[in-house]
Design an enzyme around this catalytic site. Structure first.
Site, PDB file in Angstrom:
ATOM      1  N   GLY A  50     -10.406 -37.467  -8.959  1.00 13.13           N
ATOM      2  CA  GLY A  50     -11.038 -37.122 -10.225  1.00 13.13           C
ATOM      3  C   GLY A  50     -11.714 -37.441 -11.087  1.00 13.13           C
ATOM      4  O   GLY A  50     -12.070 -38.584 -11.716  1.00 13.13           O
ATOM      5  N   GLN A  98     -17.860 -39.237 -17.022  1.00 16.31           N
ATOM      6  CA  GLN A  98     -17.620 -40.746 -17.085  1.00 16.31           C
ATOM      7  C   GLN A  98     -18.332 -41.567 -15.744  1.00 16.31           C
ATOM      8  O   GLN A  98     -18.342 -42.892 -16.178  1.00 16.31           O
ATOM      9  CB  GLN A  98     -16.278 -40.679 -15.620  1.00 16.31           C
ATOM     10  CG  GLN A  98     -14.902 -40.949 -17.153  1.00 16.31           C
ATOM     11  CD  GLN A  98     -14.044 -39.811 -15.169  1.00 16.31           C
ATOM     12  OE1 GLN A  98     -13.682 -39.199 -14.460  1.00 16.31           O
ATOM     13  NE2 GLN A  98     -13.335 -41.354 -15.513  1.00 16.31           N
ATOM     14  N   CYS A 117      -7.204 -43.579 -15.201  1.00 13.99           N
ATOM     15  CA  CYS A 117      -8.127 -42.845 -15.552  1.00 13.99           C
ATOM     16  C   CYS A 117      -9.223 -44.700 -15.379  1.00 13.99           C
ATOM     17  O   CYS A 117      -8.992 -45.081 -15.229  1.00 13.99           O
ATOM     18  CB  CYS A 117      -8.418 -42.811 -17.200  1.00 13.99           C
ATOM     19  SG  CYS A 117     -10.285 -42.285 -17.128  1.00 13.99           S
ATOM     20  N   LEU A 118      -9.959 -43.978 -14.119  1.00 15.44           N
ATOM     21  CA  LEU A 118     -11.327 -44.670 -13.241  1.00 15.44           C
ATOM     22  C   LEU A 118     -12.035 -45.576 -14.628  1.00 15.44           C
ATOM     23  O   LEU A 118     -12.927 -46.589 -14.840  1.00 15.44           O
ATOM     24  CB  LEU A 118     -12.000 -44.025 -12.999  1.00 15.44           C
ATOM     25  CG  LEU A 118     -11.847 -43.238 -11.691  1.00 15.44           C
ATOM     26  CD1 LEU A 118     -12.568 -42.223 -10.384  1.00 15.44           C
ATOM     27  CD2 LEU A 118     -10.833 -44.289 -10.714  1.00 15.44           C
ATOM     28  N   HIS A 133      -6.626 -33.575 -17.336  1.00 13.19           N
ATOM     29  CA  HIS A 133      -6.938 -35.022 -17.808  1.00 13.19           C
ATOM     30  C   HIS A 133      -8.819 -35.384 -17.402  1.00 13.19           C
ATOM     31  O   HIS A 133      -8.906 -35.303 -18.860  1.00 13.19           O
ATOM     32  CB  HIS A 133      -6.853 -36.097 -16.587  1.00 13.19           C
ATOM     33  CG  HIS A 133      -7.406 -37.015 -16.774  1.00 13.19           C
ATOM     34  ND1 HIS A 133      -6.790 -38.707 -17.146  1.00 13.19           N
ATOM     35  CD2 HIS A 133      -8.600 -37.973 -16.657  1.00 13.19           C
ATOM     36  CE1 HIS A 133      -7.089 -39.270 -17.358  1.00 13.19           C
ATOM     37  NE2 HIS A 133      -8.682 -39.346 -16.749  1.00 13.19           N
ATOM     38  N   GLU A 134      -9.091 -34.198 -16.153  1.00  5.15           N
ATOM     39  CA  GLU A 134     -10.514 -34.119 -16.338  1.00  5.15           C
ATOM     40  C   GLU A 134     -11.453 -33.460 -17.403  1.00  5.15           C
ATOM     41  O   GLU A 134     -12.408 -33.425 -17.925  1.00  5.15           O
ATOM     42  CB  GLU A 134     -10.760 -33.664 -14.803  1.00  5.15           C
ATOM     43  CG  GLU A 134     -10.466 -34.805 -13.916  1.00  5.15           C
ATOM     44  CD  GLU A 134     -10.435 -36.450 -14.520  1.00  5.15           C
ATOM     45  OE1 GLU A 134     -11.534 -36.583 -14.997  1.00  5.15           O
ATOM     46  OE2 GLU A 134      -9.808 -36.945 -13.426  1.00  5.15           O
ATOM     47  N   HIS A 191     -11.919 -34.732 -20.501  1.00  4.24           N
ATOM     48  CA  HIS A 191     -13.338 -35.531 -20.731  1.00  4.24           C
ATOM     49  C   HIS A 191     -13.707 -35.195 -21.469  1.00  4.24           C
ATOM     50  O   HIS A 191     -15.052 -35.785 -21.780  1.00  4.24           O
ATOM     51  CB  HIS A 191     -13.138 -36.486 -18.844  1.00  4.24           C
ATOM     52  CG  HIS A 191     -12.630 -37.076 -18.711  1.00  4.24           C
ATOM     53  ND1 HIS A 191     -13.065 -38.620 -19.719  1.00  4.24           N
ATOM     54  CD2 HIS A 191     -11.956 -38.169 -17.931  1.00  4.24           C
ATOM     55  CE1 HIS A 191     -12.042 -39.808 -18.914  1.00  4.24           C
ATOM     56  NE2 HIS A 191     -11.232 -38.989 -18.238  1.00  4.24           N
TER      57      HIS A 191
HETATM   58 ZN    ZN Z   1     -10.254 -39.919 -16.901  1.00  2.00          ZN
END
Ligand code: ZN
Length: 158
Positions: free
Chosen positions: A46, A51, A88-89, A130-131, A134
């Protein structure tokens, strides 16, 4: 299309509340295209617009079968619970256990501006939560029940 730079924890873009998309312009479609390419390149499940430094309510989630583009997404139903591993990226090499609903349903707009409903279970439910977090400036490490040690990560990943 272009692969965008993924910002990391400490970048203030990750701490802002993102603005809704009020009109789906060519620019918004470009953002979706670039986010998709960036997500595929990253190997993640995701990606949220902040991000990549874009403070708009746009998310892409890989539900295991397809990539779902969500504009102005909202979760409307939460059911059950799970405590599983999440990463998380934007927070590389950190894994934590989070408390999330087992199933979620919600609604969003697609790239044609049409409302649709989405739902997910297990990993996909975690990913939606999670997304969407953000978009409100929240990171999983804020509320993780436990941050895993490298040994624990190795154990869980087998
Ligand atoms: Zn993330």
């Amino acid at each position: 299309m272009a692969i965008l730079n993924i910002v990391k924890e400490g970048d203030e873009a990750l701490r802002k509340v993102c603005r809704p998309v009020t009109e789906i312009t060519p620019r918004i479609k470009q953002i979706l295209d670039d986010m998709l390419e960036t997500l595929i390149d990253s190997g993640g499940v995701g990606l949220a617009a902040p991000q990549v430094g874009i403070l708009r309510r746009i998310v892409i989630v890989d539900d295991g079968e397809k990539y779902i583009e969500l504009i102005n997404p909202e979760i409307t139903e939460r059911e059950g619970e799970q405590e599983e591993m999440e990463g998380c990226l934007s927070v590389p090499d950190v894994w934590g256990i989070t408390h999330r609903p087992m199933r979620v349903k919600g609604r969003a707009l697609n790239r044609d501006g049409e409302e649709f409903t989405f739902e997910g279970e297990g990993l996909t439910a975690r990913c939606f939560c999670h997304e969407l977090d953000h978009l409100d400036g929240k990171l999983f490490v804020d509320e993780a029940l436990h941050i895993l040690t490298p040994e624990e990560v190795e154990e869980r990943m087998g």
